[in-house]
Design a protein around this motif. Structure first.
Motif, PDB file in Angstrom:
ATOM      1  N   UNK A 267      -9.566  -2.301  16.082  1.00 30.17           N
ATOM      2  CA  UNK A 267     -10.025  -0.946  16.560  1.00 30.17           C
ATOM      3  C   UNK A 267     -11.263  -1.379  17.604  1.00 30.17           C
ATOM      4  N   UNK A 268     -11.008  -1.169  18.783  1.00 28.22           N
ATOM      5  CA  UNK A 268     -12.022  -1.645  19.783  1.00 28.22           C
ATOM      6  C   UNK A 268     -12.234  -0.409  21.005  1.00 28.22           C
ATOM      7  N   UNK A 269     -13.012  -0.802  21.934  1.00 28.87           N
ATOM      8  CA  UNK A 269     -13.126   0.022  23.211  1.00 28.87           C
ATOM      9  C   UNK A 269     -11.738   0.253  23.818  1.00 28.87           C
ATOM     10  N   UNK A 270     -11.092  -0.538  23.917  1.00 26.99           N
ATOM     11  CA  UNK A 270      -9.829  -0.285  24.843  1.00 26.99           C
ATOM     12  C   UNK A 270      -8.788   0.747  24.138  1.00 26.99           C
ATOM     13  N   UNK A 271      -8.764   0.811  22.611  1.00 30.61           N
ATOM     14  CA  UNK A 271      -7.907   1.582  22.083  1.00 30.61           C
ATOM     15  C   UNK A 271      -8.581   2.973  21.282  1.00 30.61           C
ATOM     16  N   UNK A 272      -9.767   2.823  21.331  1.00 36.37           N
ATOM     17  CA  UNK A 272     -10.479   3.986  20.472  1.00 36.37           C
ATOM     18  C   UNK A 272     -10.021   5.211  20.707  1.00 36.37           C
ATOM     19  N   UNK A 273      -9.745   5.606  22.146  1.00 34.21           N
ATOM     20  CA  UNK A 273      -9.220   6.910  22.534  1.00 34.21           C
ATOM     21  C   UNK A 273      -8.068   7.273  21.735  1.00 34.21           C
ATOM     22  N   UNK A 274      -6.955   6.305  22.128  1.00 29.89           N
ATOM     23  CA  UNK A 274      -5.621   6.525  21.442  1.00 29.89           C
ATOM     24  C   UNK A 274      -5.498   6.655  20.116  1.00 29.89           C
ATOM     25  N   UNK A 275      -6.395   5.765  19.287  1.00 30.54           N
ATOM     26  CA  UNK A 275      -6.620   5.757  17.786  1.00 30.54           C
ATOM     27  C   UNK A 275      -7.038   7.355  17.478  1.00 30.54           C
ATOM     28  N   UNK A 276      -8.261   7.748  18.108  1.00 33.32           N
ATOM     29  CA  UNK A 276      -8.673   9.370  17.823  1.00 33.32           C
ATOM     30  C   UNK A 276      -7.678  10.247  18.018  1.00 33.32           C
TER      31      UNK A 276
ATOM     32  N   UNK B 289       0.749  -0.884  -0.098  1.00 37.86           N
ATOM     33  CA  UNK B 289       0.035   0.097  -0.139  1.00 37.86           C
ATOM     34  C   UNK B 289       0.856   1.372  -0.038  1.00 37.86           C
ATOM     35  N   UNK B 290       1.925   1.414   0.877  1.00 41.97           N
ATOM     36  CA  UNK B 290       2.889   2.279   0.666  1.00 41.97           C
ATOM     37  C   UNK B 290       3.568   2.895  -0.554  1.00 41.97           C
ATOM     38  N   UNK B 291       3.947   1.680  -1.236  1.00 45.15           N
ATOM     39  CA  UNK B 291       4.432   1.648  -2.672  1.00 45.15           C
ATOM     40  C   UNK B 291       3.401   2.269  -3.633  1.00 45.15           C
ATOM     41  N   UNK B 292       1.968   1.720  -3.500  1.00 47.93           N
ATOM     42  CA  UNK B 292       1.154   2.259  -4.284  1.00 47.93           C
ATOM     43  C   UNK B 292       0.810   3.944  -3.979  1.00 47.93           C
ATOM     44  N   UNK B 293       0.625   4.243  -2.876  1.00 43.03           N
ATOM     45  CA  UNK B 293       0.195   5.635  -2.392  1.00 43.03           C
ATOM     46  C   UNK B 293       1.507   6.485  -2.809  1.00 43.03           C
ATOM     47  N   UNK B 294       2.684   5.989  -2.676  1.00 40.57           N
ATOM     48  CA  UNK B 294       3.769   6.885  -2.965  1.00 40.57           C
ATOM     49  C   UNK B 294       3.865   7.483  -4.484  1.00 40.57           C
ATOM     50  N   UNK B 295       3.223   6.692  -5.141  1.00 35.58           N
ATOM     51  CA  UNK B 295       3.085   6.855  -6.710  1.00 35.58           C
ATOM     52  C   UNK B 295       2.003   8.114  -6.844  1.00 35.58           C
ATOM     53  N   UNK B 296       1.326   8.263  -5.824  1.00 32.66           N
ATOM     54  CA  UNK B 296       0.606   9.953  -5.677  1.00 32.66           C
ATOM     55  C   UNK B 296       1.130  10.779  -4.839  1.00 32.66           C
ATOM     56  N   UNK B 297       2.308  10.540  -4.426  1.00 31.88           N
ATOM     57  CA  UNK B 297       3.008  11.286  -3.465  1.00 31.88           C
ATOM     58  C   UNK B 297       2.300  11.538  -2.228  1.00 31.88           C
ATOM     59  N   UNK B 298       1.795  10.370  -1.712  1.00 38.49           N
ATOM     60  CA  UNK B 298       1.064  10.219  -0.232  1.00 38.49           C
ATOM     61  C   UNK B 298       1.888   9.633   0.446  1.00 38.49           C
ATOM     62  N   UNK B 299       2.302   9.903   1.614  1.00 38.33           N
ATOM     63  CA  UNK B 299       3.163   9.236   2.687  1.00 38.33           C
ATOM     64  C   UNK B 299       2.154   8.169   3.501  1.00 38.33           C
ATOM     65  N   UNK B 300       2.573   7.011   3.840  1.00 36.25           N
ATOM     66  CA  UNK B 300       1.883   6.363   4.629  1.00 36.25           C
ATOM     67  C   UNK B 300       2.391   5.909   5.911  1.00 36.25           C
ATOM     68  N   UNK B 301       1.640   6.583   6.880  1.00 38.23           N
ATOM     69  CA  UNK B 301       2.020   6.075   8.187  1.00 38.23           C
ATOM     70  C   UNK B 301       1.325   4.958   8.805  1.00 38.23           C
ATOM     71  N   UNK B 302       1.807   4.270   9.862  1.00 36.10           N
ATOM     72  CA  UNK B 302       1.399   3.160  10.655  1.00 36.10           C
ATOM     73  C   UNK B 302       1.218   3.275  11.836  1.00 36.10           C
ATOM     74  N   UNK B 303       0.093   2.866  12.550  1.00 39.19           N
ATOM     75  CA  UNK B 303      -0.185   2.753  13.874  1.00 39.19           C
ATOM     76  C   UNK B 303       1.015   1.953  14.473  1.00 39.19           C
ATOM     77  N   UNK B 304       1.457   2.152  15.725  1.00 38.63           N
ATOM     78  CA  UNK B 304       2.605   1.517  16.133  1.00 38.63           C
ATOM     79  C   UNK B 304       2.573   0.189  16.223  1.00 38.63           C
ATOM     80  N   UNK B 305       1.593  -0.458  16.439  1.00 37.77           N
ATOM     81  CA  UNK B 305       1.147  -2.046  16.399  1.00 37.77           C
ATOM     82  C   UNK B 305      -0.053  -2.513  15.905  1.00 37.77           C
ATOM     83  N   UNK B 306      -0.151  -3.739  15.591  1.00 39.58           N
ATOM     84  CA  UNK B 306      -1.154  -4.381  14.743  1.00 39.58           C
ATOM     85  C   UNK B 306      -2.472  -4.018  15.945  1.00 39.58           C
ATOM     86  N   UNK B 307      -3.305  -3.321  15.540  1.00 40.04           N
ATOM     87  CA  UNK B 307      -4.669  -3.492  16.486  1.00 40.04           C
ATOM     88  C   UNK B 307      -5.879  -3.378  15.798  1.00 40.04           C
TER      89      UNK B 307
END
Length: 195
Positions: free
Chosen positions: A43-52, A23-41
């Motif tokens: 989306x749930x009630x325990x991490x929704x606030x940190x993701x927001x 996905x990062x390679x594809x988006x780079x063709x559009x000059x879009x940088x891809x960031x990742x959340x620090x860990x594979x998560x």
């Protein structure tokens, strides 16, 4: 990360992790940088606030969400999408990839066929309720829901390329070849929907 560039973030479980490079390679063709959340998560009630908080503090124009079937906690997912849309972040929900009963590399060896016995209809029928809920989010929040399963199942589900290089490392996680196959298959949908 460029301070004034165009940025995307990928959120999801180990299934998101398996597509991050492609996905990062594809988006780079559009000059879009891809960031990742620090860990594979998921989306749930325990991490929704940190993701927001990550979305609020970042300068993201695009959010990509991808997880395994049957792992979404819908109230938290809806909250994350709602927050994203209020921040004017364009959301792409990449639907789950097909999963198989047996290890794909073992199936390739055992059956000497690049196709599984499963069809697109089998996979969609077994996930009908969840997929219906995910599709409702498209209209409700004006997001982009993109089918991943139709890349692999046309209508029989493919396990590898013609040289028997597996698209899966086990029964549900993509190899780099599988991730490239998926993202290349979704390329036109993504390019067309990026504003």
């Amino acid at each position: 990360k460029k301070p004034y560039g165009t940025h995307a973030i990928l959120i999801g479980n180990s299934h998101a992790d398996s597509i991050k490079s492609s996905l990062a390679t594809l988006l780079s063709q559009l000059d879009i940088d891809l960031s990742l959340v620090q860990e594979n998560v998921n989306v749930n009630k325990d991490n929704i606030k940190s993701l927001e908080d990550i979305l609020l503090k970042g300068n993201y124009q695009y959010l990509f969400i991808h997880s395994r079937a049957s792992t979404y906690e819908f109230s938290s997912l809806e909250r994350l999408i709602s927050t994203s849309r209020s921040l004017k972040i364009n959301v792409f929900l990449l639907m789950p990839v097909p999963e198989f009963t047996d290890s794909v590399p073992m199936s390739l060896l055992k059956n000497n066929s690049i196709y599984s016995g499963m069809s697109l209809k089998n996979f969609e029928d077994s996930n009908q309720l969840e997929f219906s809920k995910l599709r409702l989010l498209e209209d409700r929040f004006n997001i982009n829901v993109i089918d991943s399963d139709k890349i692999f199942c046309t209508p029989k589900c493919i396990l590898s390329d013609k040289n028997f290089n597996p698209y899966y490392i086990d029964n549900n996680h993509l190899t780099l070849s599988g991730a490239n196959f998926l993202i290349n298959g979704l390329r036109n949908d993504i390019f067309h929907k990026i504003e």
